[in-house]
Write a protein that holds these residues in place. Sequence first.
Motif, PDB file in Angstrom:
ATOM      1  N   ARG A 465       0.858  -1.164   0.059  1.00  0.00           N
ATOM      2  CA  ARG A 465       0.118  -0.086   0.077  1.00  0.00           C
ATOM      3  C   ARG A 465       0.921   1.125  -0.056  1.00  0.00           C
ATOM      4  NH1 ARG A 465      -2.763  -3.719  -0.809  1.00  0.00           N
ATOM      5  NH2 ARG A 465      -5.114  -3.891  -0.036  1.00  0.00           N
ATOM      6  N   GLU A 466       0.590   2.519  -0.720  1.00  0.00           N
ATOM      7  CA  GLU A 466       1.072   3.552  -0.669  1.00  0.00           C
ATOM      8  C   GLU A 466       0.093   4.720  -0.464  1.00  0.00           C
ATOM      9  OE1 GLU A 466       4.433   4.490  -3.241  1.00  0.00           O
ATOM     10  OE2 GLU A 466       4.435   2.390  -3.960  1.00  0.00           O
ATOM     11  N   GLY A 467       0.589   5.857  -0.085  1.00  0.00           N
ATOM     12  CA  GLY A 467      -0.235   6.640   0.472  1.00  0.00           C
ATOM     13  C   GLY A 467       0.129   7.290   1.854  1.00  0.00           C
ATOM     14  N   GLY A 468       0.244   8.494   2.321  1.00  0.00           N
ATOM     15  CA  GLY A 468       0.376   8.834   3.499  1.00  0.00           C
ATOM     16  C   GLY A 468       1.745   8.213   4.282  1.00  0.00           C
ATOM     17  N   VAL A 469       1.422   7.725   5.417  1.00  0.00           N
ATOM     18  CA  VAL A 469       2.497   6.964   6.180  1.00  0.00           C
ATOM     19  C   VAL A 469       2.847   5.687   5.380  1.00  0.00           C
ATOM     20  CG1 VAL A 469       0.988   5.913   7.769  1.00  0.00           C
ATOM     21  CG2 VAL A 469       3.363   6.549   8.484  1.00  0.00           C
ATOM     22  N   TRP A 470       1.929   4.969   4.582  1.00  0.00           N
ATOM     23  CA  TRP A 470       2.175   3.806   4.155  1.00  0.00           C
ATOM     24  C   TRP A 470       3.081   4.030   3.108  1.00  0.00           C
ATOM     25  CZ3 TRP A 470      -2.508   5.354   5.736  1.00  0.00           C
ATOM     26  CH2 TRP A 470      -3.371   4.583   6.624  1.00  0.00           C
ATOM     27  N   SER A 471       3.323   5.101   2.311  1.00  0.00           N
ATOM     28  CA  SER A 471       4.320   5.273   1.306  1.00  0.00           C
ATOM     29  C   SER A 471       5.789   5.424   2.115  1.00  0.00           C
ATOM     30  CB  SER A 471       4.152   6.809   0.644  1.00  0.00           C
ATOM     31  OG  SER A 471       2.975   6.574  -0.181  1.00  0.00           O
ATOM     32  N   PHE A 472       5.932   5.971   3.139  1.00  0.00           N
ATOM     33  CA  PHE A 472       6.911   6.211   3.979  1.00  0.00           C
ATOM     34  C   PHE A 472       7.534   4.891   4.402  1.00  0.00           C
ATOM     35  CE2 PHE A 472       5.565  10.689   3.346  1.00  0.00           C
ATOM     36  CZ  PHE A 472       6.780  11.237   2.978  1.00  0.00           C
ATOM     37  N   ASP A 473       6.570   4.006   4.948  1.00  0.00           N
ATOM     38  CA  ASP A 473       6.925   2.775   5.504  1.00  0.00           C
ATOM     39  C   ASP A 473       7.500   2.144   4.292  1.00  0.00           C
ATOM     40  OD1 ASP A 473       5.625   3.265   7.968  1.00  0.00           O
ATOM     41  OD2 ASP A 473       3.713   1.942   7.413  1.00  0.00           O
ATOM     42  N   PHE A 474       7.407   2.188   2.963  1.00  0.00           N
ATOM     43  CA  PHE A 474       7.912   1.582   1.699  1.00  0.00           C
ATOM     44  C   PHE A 474       9.202   2.098   1.425  1.00  0.00           C
ATOM     45  CE2 PHE A 474       8.610   1.167  -2.796  1.00  0.00           C
ATOM     46  CZ  PHE A 474       9.041  -0.378  -2.911  1.00  0.00           C
ATOM     47  N   TYR A 475       9.166   3.451   1.330  1.00  0.00           N
ATOM     48  CA  TYR A 475      10.549   4.289   0.704  1.00  0.00           C
ATOM     49  C   TYR A 475      11.471   4.610   1.868  1.00  0.00           C
ATOM     50  CZ  TYR A 475       7.722   4.593  -3.523  1.00  0.00           C
ATOM     51  OH  TYR A 475       6.826   4.581  -4.576  1.00  0.00           O
ATOM     52  N   THR A 476      11.332   3.932   3.056  1.00  0.00           N
ATOM     53  CA  THR A 476      12.332   4.128   4.160  1.00  0.00           C
ATOM     54  C   THR A 476      12.733   2.885   4.681  1.00  0.00           C
ATOM     55  OG1 THR A 476      10.736   4.537   5.817  1.00  0.00           O
ATOM     56  CG2 THR A 476      11.499   6.502   4.568  1.00  0.00           C
ATOM     57  N   ASP A 477      13.730   2.967   5.392  1.00  0.00           N
ATOM     58  CA  ASP A 477      14.279   1.661   6.424  1.00  0.00           C
ATOM     59  C   ASP A 477      13.915   2.109   7.682  1.00  0.00           C
ATOM     60  OD1 ASP A 477      15.337  -0.027   4.469  1.00  0.00           O
ATOM     61  OD2 ASP A 477      17.261   1.011   4.424  1.00  0.00           O
ATOM     62  N   ILE A 478      12.866   1.605   8.317  1.00  0.00           N
ATOM     63  CA  ILE A 478      12.505   2.009   9.638  1.00  0.00           C
ATOM     64  C   ILE A 478      13.226   1.269  10.858  1.00  0.00           C
ATOM     65  CG2 ILE A 478      10.295   2.030  11.238  1.00  0.00           C
ATOM     66  CD1 ILE A 478       8.613   1.723   8.742  1.00  0.00           C
ATOM     67  N   LYS A 479      13.818   2.266  11.661  1.00  0.00           N
ATOM     68  CA  LYS A 479      14.702   1.917  12.484  1.00  0.00           C
ATOM     69  C   LYS A 479      14.290   2.034  14.010  1.00  0.00           C
ATOM     70  CE  LYS A 479      18.977   3.578  12.220  1.00  0.00           C
ATOM     71  NZ  LYS A 479      20.139   4.673  12.149  1.00  0.00           N
ATOM     72  N   ASN A 480      14.311   1.159  15.144  1.00  0.00           N
ATOM     73  CA  ASN A 480      14.103   1.253  16.267  1.00  0.00           C
ATOM     74  C   ASN A 480      15.369   1.251  17.146  1.00  0.00           C
ATOM     75  OD1 ASN A 480      12.621   1.009  18.613  1.00  0.00           O
ATOM     76  ND2 ASN A 480      12.617  -1.042  18.842  1.00  0.00           N
ATOM     77  N   THR A 481      15.684   2.287  17.811  1.00  0.00           N
ATOM     78  CA  THR A 481      16.873   2.593  18.805  1.00  0.00           C
ATOM     79  C   THR A 481      16.243   2.768  20.214  1.00  0.00           C
ATOM     80  OG1 THR A 481      17.771   3.985  17.092  1.00  0.00           O
ATOM     81  CG2 THR A 481      18.594   3.957  19.243  1.00  0.00           C
ATOM     82  N   VAL A 482      16.875   1.505  20.758  1.00  0.00           N
ATOM     83  CA  VAL A 482      16.588   1.398  22.293  1.00  0.00           C
ATOM     84  C   VAL A 482      17.502   1.800  23.272  1.00  0.00           C
ATOM     85  CG1 VAL A 482      15.669  -0.332  23.970  1.00  0.00           C
ATOM     86  CG2 VAL A 482      15.427  -0.759  21.438  1.00  0.00           C
ATOM     87  N   PHE A 483      17.039   2.663  24.121  1.00  0.00           N
ATOM     88  CA  PHE A 483      17.976   3.433  25.212  1.00  0.00           C
ATOM     89  C   PHE A 483      17.794   2.824  26.435  1.00  0.00           C
ATOM     90  CE2 PHE A 483      17.285   6.414  21.707  1.00  0.00           C
ATOM     91  CZ  PHE A 483      18.651   7.023  21.336  1.00  0.00           C
ATOM     92  N   ALA A 484      18.506   2.444  27.195  1.00  0.00           N
ATOM     93  CA  ALA A 484      18.764   1.862  28.527  1.00  0.00           C
ATOM     94  C   ALA A 484      18.225   2.712  29.326  1.00  0.00           C
ATOM     95  CB  ALA A 484      19.852   0.900  28.752  1.00  0.00           C
TER      96      ALA A 484
END
Length: 490
Positions: A465-484
Amino acid sequence: MAEHAVSAEVEGVSVDLRHWIGGERVSSESTFADISPIDETELAQVHSAGAEEVDRAVAAARAAFPAWAALPVAERSAILRRVADGVEARVEDLSRVETRDNGSLIRSHRRGVMPRVAMNFRFFADYAEQLAHPDLEVRGHRERVTYDPAGVVAVITPWNAPLMLATWRIGPALAAGNTVILKPPEWAPLTASLLADITAEAGVPPGVFNVVQGTGIGAGAPLTAHPGLNRLAFTGSVPTAGVIAAAAAPNIVPLSFELGGKSPLVVFDDADLDLAVDLAVEQFDNAGQVCLKAARMLVQSSIVEEFTRRVVEGAARLRQGDPRDEETDVSALITRRHFEQISGFVERAIADGARPLLGGGPHDELGGLFFRPTVLVDAKPGSEILTEEVFGPVVTIESFETEEEAVVKANDTRFGLAATLVTGDPERAERVSAALEAGTVWVNCFFVRDLGAPFGGNGRSGIGREGGVWSFDFYTDIKNTVFAPSGWSS
């Protein structure tokens, strides 16, 4: 290298026929003929890329990526808004060239399509500045979600709305911080070249946006198989999508596919019949060369006779002719090969027992690639005309008795791009829309969608799916950074 013309005058607009790579115009040794569907005359010999030009474009995009990705989002967005301004300033030029190139209506380009091109850039430029995800927390740890640019994006687009459908993907890809290589359709490539001019004038840095023209075999094959890609977005046919997926698979390149459709228009006997008929006649827009078209009309038996009569009358009033005339409603099909495909579908359907209540063949007076708006009834269940996508001005009408039968018939397809439902009962609208299997369901309307909404198809109608946040879900690498939770050592 053989010398070929570098530009052509199309409807009074000068169009560069060369590629746009790394901020420069690049010539090729070979060319391909660009033929107008309006009268089947040659508009130009367009420079045709091969592996060498594709490699050069990927190298330019990769070289430009770090600086573009590092640019603050507000600065990227400001540049893309200038692109939108440039599109708006050239709506008339873009409209005239694309109408001549792909045969779509000039009035549609002026009033809707080209303004939407500008909107594609402006909307996603604005959205990128607001893009954020709230921090998460688990056992005192803070988790920060960020959207990192993916890299080099290849965009391959179809001929039925080449510039609008290209920028629907280019806009978010650039806004996210990626660089882009566009391969426009060989049957309608010219407005992509004008877009390259507009991006340069708007200050898009060299290599951030590139245009590589050519055939599917010459340019498409080396592009889709290139190891330098990070994302690949395609709008077009199911068979071509299969070829592209196979080419991209060894490099594990994520894909976004928006493919064909065989969408239903479901009309219940409690519907506003005037509205239902208007929506049905609207399906002949762009000579039926629309992936979202509701080609299968399913109508409750108690009103099917009146609905059919009124649809035939409405479609018969459509004016067919030169799309450069503001009064024209239906234009020509894109190529001779496509015209023959549509003719074949209709001829086989009639031979198999379907009855044409309107049309059924070429427009004898206009000749050329003009195929008459066609309404077919009595098609056999499961027949080709009811199951395969017919990308032309052809619709079928069937009846149903009950709500349950309507849903079964509507979902009896390998496609699932869209569905349209017309009913006067709000509870039925809720029930049936929930049961329809499609990426988009329109209730008592058609072709209405905010750019922030998800768009895509089920089944053979696409991937993702594309449009809104769904476009950015596809065109980016989504990173999760965890801080202790512990403090920082001094």
